[in-house]
Design a protein around this motif. Structure first.
Motif, PDB file in Angstrom:
ATOM      1  N   THR A  56       0.848  -1.186   0.000  1.00 58.07           N
ATOM      2  CA  THR A  56       0.000   0.000   0.000  1.00 58.07           C
ATOM      3  C   THR A  56       0.886   1.239   0.000  1.00 58.07           C
ATOM      4  O   THR A  56       1.867   1.319   0.741  1.00 58.07           O
ATOM      5  CB  THR A  56      -0.883   0.012   1.268  1.00 58.07           C
ATOM      6  N   GLY A  57       0.565   2.205  -0.847  1.00 62.49           N
ATOM      7  CA  GLY A  57       1.366   3.430  -0.927  1.00 62.49           C
ATOM      8  C   GLY A  57       1.165   4.319   0.291  1.00 62.49           C
ATOM      9  O   GLY A  57       0.155   4.244   0.976  1.00 62.49           O
ATOM     10  N   TYR A  58       2.172   5.164   0.560  1.00 62.67           N
ATOM     11  CA  TYR A  58       2.096   6.100   1.686  1.00 62.67           C
ATOM     12  C   TYR A  58       1.254   7.312   1.315  1.00 62.67           C
ATOM     13  O   TYR A  58       1.208   7.702   0.163  1.00 62.67           O
ATOM     14  CB  TYR A  58       3.504   6.577   2.087  1.00 62.67           C
ATOM     15  N   THR A  59       0.630   7.927   2.327  1.00 55.65           N
ATOM     16  CA  THR A  59      -0.119   9.160   2.118  1.00 55.65           C
ATOM     17  C   THR A  59       0.849  10.322   2.275  1.00 55.65           C
ATOM     18  O   THR A  59       1.638  10.346   3.220  1.00 55.65           O
ATOM     19  CB  THR A  59      -1.247   9.280   3.163  1.00 55.65           C
TER      20      THR A  59
END
Length: 111
Positions: A57-60
């Protein structure tokens, strides 16, 4: 007529053959049993493929800062009111004409 004589002859032959009975003869030897064919191989079932991995999951991203509030502009000074001018001198009323109780004739201007 031809067919009727053939039919009659056939019926008589059948009737007479029913009268003669013969004893049954001895049973013959049993025939050899045929070979059973070779059994085929079962086909190979292919191996089950691997399930792919789930991606990370990508970082915000970080929240940006709010910009500074600008300064309020300066309001200019109020100018002075100009001086009030003087009122001019009052003129005299012209001379009053005399009244002649006669007829008035209007003469149009010539061109």
């Amino acid at each position: 007529m031809k067919y009727s004589s053939l039919i009659a002859a056939t019926l008589m032959s059948l009737g007479l053959s029913a009268c003669f009975t013969m004893p049954a003869g001895p049973a013959g030897p049993a025939g050899p049993t045929g070979d059973t064919g070779a059994r085929g191989s079962t086909g190979y079932t292919g191996a089950t493929g691997n399930t792919g991995n789930t991606g990370a999951t990508g970082y915000t991203g970080a929240t940006g800062d709010t910009g500074a509030t600008g300064n309020t502009g300066y309001t200019g000074a109020t100018g002075d009111t100009g001086a009030t001018g003087n009122t001019g001198a009052r003129g005299n009323t012209g001379a009053r004409g005399t009244n002649s109780d006669g007829t008035v004739i209007i003469v149009p201007a010539t061109r």
